[in-house]
Design a protein around this motif. Structure first.
Motif, PDB file in Angstrom:
ATOM      1  N   PRO A 347       0.565  -4.972  -3.554  1.00 17.84           N
ATOM      2  CA  PRO A 347       2.030  -4.882  -3.691  1.00 17.84           C
ATOM      3  C   PRO A 347       2.543  -3.485  -4.008  1.00 17.84           C
ATOM      4  O   PRO A 347       3.596  -3.081  -3.508  1.00 17.84           O
ATOM      5  N   TRP A 348       1.816  -2.716  -4.827  1.00 17.39           N
ATOM      6  CA  TRP A 348       2.281  -1.361  -5.167  1.00 17.39           C
ATOM      7  C   TRP A 348       2.376  -0.505  -3.905  1.00 17.39           C
ATOM      8  O   TRP A 348       3.373   0.180  -3.667  1.00 17.39           O
ATOM      9  N   ILE A 349       1.343  -0.567  -3.077  1.00 19.00           N
ATOM     10  CA  ILE A 349       1.313   0.217  -1.831  1.00 19.00           C
ATOM     11  C   ILE A 349       2.393  -0.290  -0.870  1.00 19.00           C
ATOM     12  O   ILE A 349       3.164   0.485  -0.293  1.00 19.00           O
ATOM     13  N   VAL A 444       9.569 -11.267  -1.777  1.00 16.85           N
ATOM     14  CA  VAL A 444       8.676 -12.426  -1.668  1.00 16.85           C
ATOM     15  C   VAL A 444       7.865 -12.615  -2.960  1.00 16.85           C
ATOM     16  O   VAL A 444       7.454 -13.722  -3.303  1.00 16.85           O
ATOM     17  N   LEU A 445       7.692 -11.514  -3.725  1.00 15.99           N
ATOM     18  CA  LEU A 445       6.898 -11.588  -4.965  1.00 15.99           C
ATOM     19  C   LEU A 445       7.796 -11.642  -6.215  1.00 15.99           C
ATOM     20  O   LEU A 445       7.298 -11.496  -7.328  1.00 15.99           O
ATOM     21  N   LYS A 446       9.099 -11.835  -6.026  1.00 14.13           N
ATOM     22  CA  LYS A 446       9.995 -11.654  -7.182  1.00 14.13           C
ATOM     23  C   LYS A 446       9.733 -12.634  -8.328  1.00 14.13           C
ATOM     24  O   LYS A 446      10.038 -12.344  -9.476  1.00 14.13           O
ATOM     25  N   ILE A 470       2.450 -18.119  -1.582  1.00 15.26           N
ATOM     26  CA  ILE A 470       1.025 -18.423  -1.401  1.00 15.26           C
ATOM     27  C   ILE A 470       0.373 -17.229  -0.695  1.00 15.26           C
ATOM     28  O   ILE A 470       0.817 -16.816   0.381  1.00 15.26           O
ATOM     29  N   ILE A 471      -0.654 -16.673  -1.327  1.00 13.10           N
ATOM     30  CA  ILE A 471      -1.326 -15.487  -0.766  1.00 13.10           C
ATOM     31  C   ILE A 471      -2.105 -15.904   0.487  1.00 13.10           C
ATOM     32  O   ILE A 471      -2.822 -16.900   0.485  1.00 13.10           O
ATOM     33  N   GLY A 472      -1.921 -15.118   1.544  1.00 12.62           N
ATOM     34  CA  GLY A 472      -2.546 -15.463   2.820  1.00 12.62           C
ATOM     35  C   GLY A 472      -1.561 -16.187   3.731  1.00 12.62           C
ATOM     36  O   GLY A 472      -1.766 -16.268   4.931  1.00 12.62           O
ATOM     37  N   ARG A 473      -0.471 -16.688   3.137  1.00 13.60           N
ATOM     38  CA  ARG A 473       0.551 -17.338   3.966  1.00 13.60           C
ATOM     39  C   ARG A 473       1.884 -16.594   3.837  1.00 13.60           C
ATOM     40  O   ARG A 473       2.432 -16.100   4.808  1.00 13.60           O
ATOM     41  N   ASP A 474       2.394 -16.485   2.601  1.00 13.03           N
ATOM     42  CA  ASP A 474       3.701 -15.833   2.392  1.00 13.03           C
ATOM     43  C   ASP A 474       3.563 -14.326   2.184  1.00 13.03           C
ATOM     44  O   ASP A 474       4.501 -13.564   2.429  1.00 13.03           O
ATOM     45  N   TYR A 475       2.427 -13.923   1.678  1.00 12.56           N
ATOM     46  CA  TYR A 475       2.148 -12.496   1.455  1.00 12.56           C
ATOM     47  C   TYR A 475       0.654 -12.310   1.733  1.00 12.56           C
ATOM     48  O   TYR A 475      -0.158 -13.154   1.351  1.00 12.56           O
ATOM     49  N   PRO A 476       0.280 -11.223   2.413  1.00 11.53           N
ATOM     50  CA  PRO A 476      -1.117 -11.103   2.843  1.00 11.53           C
ATOM     51  C   PRO A 476      -2.123 -10.941   1.698  1.00 11.53           C
ATOM     52  O   PRO A 476      -1.785 -10.410   0.640  1.00 11.53           O
TER      53      PRO A 476
END
Length: 543
Positions: A347-349, A444-446, A470-476
């Protein structure tokens, strides 16, 4: 045809009235002055195949910033009894046509060290000298003339900041006040049959349907630059104590730097005037920081990179660049795309890359993090590929500085401590433990709890579900594992450095190919070993 003396003032950068020696000289003793700007298709033609809206060279933010700067310049010229004459086409052809059509005896433009302008200027100067037209092209984009410093150094550019400072000394103009305003300008002469337009809008250039959400919060133009400068220097204590690399890369509501770089890039702000304003502040405070970390130090860094870039053939490439380490970077387009499109899974990158795309600007430490991540930190992708993305998306993208920074941050030149890597997790956390910057640029991570916001893949599924991400679905999920990837990068750089040393920098294409083949062989072995291990683990689970 106009009679009497006329000058043509050719604007490229240097989009300002204050401290503009070319404009001043153009108006001295002239009956008419023709202020010309040429919209160059090389930079401005829409390119539908590029990875983001814009031309082949520049994203929308920079194009818009330039147009705003031109509108502001035109308004300033009108207040002085003149106006900006805007043309569209290949600049040297248009300039030569203007010189042929108008009875001009002086051609004035600010000197430019970029290779593209050097080639352009040769054509125009050659024509002017055969036509008996005086050419005046002063150095006013930088504090020093790069050629002077290279000459002082025996024909080679100084390769360290400290040696640059020693050679440069005090600028000659520093002690006398710079002309900051003009009371009036000679009028524009008869333009003959030329079609002259006002500054075009983004739409008139052929950019259709780009929504407002892409807008950078930074407006172009000299008026805005001087306003920002006044705001920055009014806080004398802040100026006196400014220390790079300190400053908070996650501060986005009020950035932790002056954000004057785009104005310096287009010359809406004179770096010399900025320098004088800063030295005035320093004279009126008890103590202040010094170069390389002070604000004056930042202006000197700019000149340092301009000087090295000007004196180094192929400065913008690894091949044929004598100050660049030859490294067999990987050409992994999938990793490059994940980085560029903010889908690395860190997320930082990714937040920084979203800020870059939306605003065309991010804090220098944020730039360092993503550049390190792409090259020597995690992905081992060629710095030239990252440089191209920055060159396109940054509103302050500057040929010399952008290339210089990528050489530096990839440990290809200037800086060689490749074991020092920015962590894509802990570095941002240090400044912004709650992850507000990430929540802003990656909505998406708020709702991700702060314990997991820098490493959301470690959050239990129940927490991911509650955070609606959900990691892998909503955020990689992460595209690389930082711990193992950074170890790999260090090992590869170590081998590449050893090869450069052994061959005394004379690394051939074949040498690089062999080393790349060796790296790829090791990677295949490693992935084969991992698959074997996985098969064994799966088998044990089933039995």
């Amino acid at each position: 045809m106009s009679s009497g003396s006329a000058s043509l003032m050719w604007f490229r950068k240097g989009l300002r009235i204050h401290d503009n020696p070319a404009l001043e000289y153009a108006s001295k003793g002239a009956k008419f002055v023709y202020p010309v700007f040429v919209i160059d298709p090389h930079y401005m033609e829409p390119d539908p195949t590029a990875f983001s809206p814009g031309s082949s060279r520049a994203g929308m933010n920079r194009i818009r910033f330039l147009l705003e700067s031109l509108v502001d310049l035109d308004l300033s010229l009108k207040k002085l009894g003149s106006r900006l004459l805007v043309f569209k086409g290949e600049p040297s052809e248009i300039l030569i046509r203007c010189l042929q059509e108008w009875d001009v005896n002086k051609l004035c433009f600010e000197y430019d060290t970029d290779p593209y302008y050097q080639a352009l200027d040769m054509k125009v100067k050659d024509y002017a000298s055969t036509a008996g037209i005086e050419v005046f092209s002063p150095v006013s984009h930088t504090l020093f003339n790069p050629a002077d410093i290279i000459q002082k150094n025996g024909g080679k550019p100084p390769l360290t900041y400290q040696s640059f400072l020693k050679l440069a000394g005090q600028p000659l103009w520093a002690s006398s006040p710079l002309p900051v305003s003009l009371s009036s300008l000679p009028p524009v002469g008869d333009v003959g049959y030329f079609e002259i337009s006002e500054v075009p809008t983004v739409e008139e250039l052929g950019y259709k349907g780009y929504g407002q959400e892409e807008l950078s919060p930074f407006r172009g133009g000299e008026s805005e630059a001087l306003k920002k400068l006044r705001e920055s220097i009014s806080d004398k204590e802040w100026v006196a104590n400014f220390e790079k690399p300190k400053g908070d890369p996650s501060a986005y509501l009020k950035p932790a730097t002056t954000v004057l770089s785009p104005y310096l890039k287009f010359g809406c702000l004179s770096s010399r005037y900025f320098y004088q304003c800063l030295t005035d502040v320093y004279q009126n405070v008890k103590k202040h920081t010094s170069p390389p970390v002070s604000l004056v130090g930042q202006l000197l860094w700019r000149d340092f990179f301009y000087t090295v870039a000007f004196g180094t053939p192929n400065f913008d490439r690894m091949k044929g660049n004598r100050i660049c380490k030859q490294i067999p970077w990987s050409n992994d387009d999938e990793l490059l795309a994940a980085w560029r499109e903010a889908r690395t899974g860190y997320p930082w990158i990714d937040a920084i890359m979203v800020q870059l795309r939306k605003w065309g600007w991010m804090h220098h430490l944020a730039r360092h993090c993503v550049a390190c991540f792409l090259t020597r930190g995690d992905m081992f992708v060629h710095w030239e590929k990252g440089r191209d993305v920055f060159e396109r998306l940054l509103i302050d993208s500057d040929w010399a500085i952008n290339n210089g920074n990528w050489l530096w941050l990839s440990c290809s030149s200037f800086f060689y401590q490749y074991n020092r890597i920015y962590s894509p997790v802990s570095f941002g956390k240090k400044y912004d433990p709650n992850g507000n910057y990430i929540r802003h640029f990656l909505p998406v991570l708020k709702d991700m709890p702060k314990e997991y916001i820098y490493e959301p893949w470690t959050a239990p599924l129940t927490i991911q579900t509650r955070a609606k991400c959900i990691i892998g679905r909503d955020y990689p999920a992460p595209v690389v594992s930082h711990d193992s990837a950074s170890k790999e990068c260090k090992r590869k750089l170590g081998e590449a450095y050893a090869l450069n040393q052994k061959l005394n920098g004379q690394v051939s294409e074949d040498d690089l190919k062999n080393l790349r083949r060796k790296f790829e062989g090791e990677e295949n072995q490693e992935s084969g070993r991992r698959q074997k291990q996985k098969r064994l683990t799966d088998w044990l689970k089933d039995h």
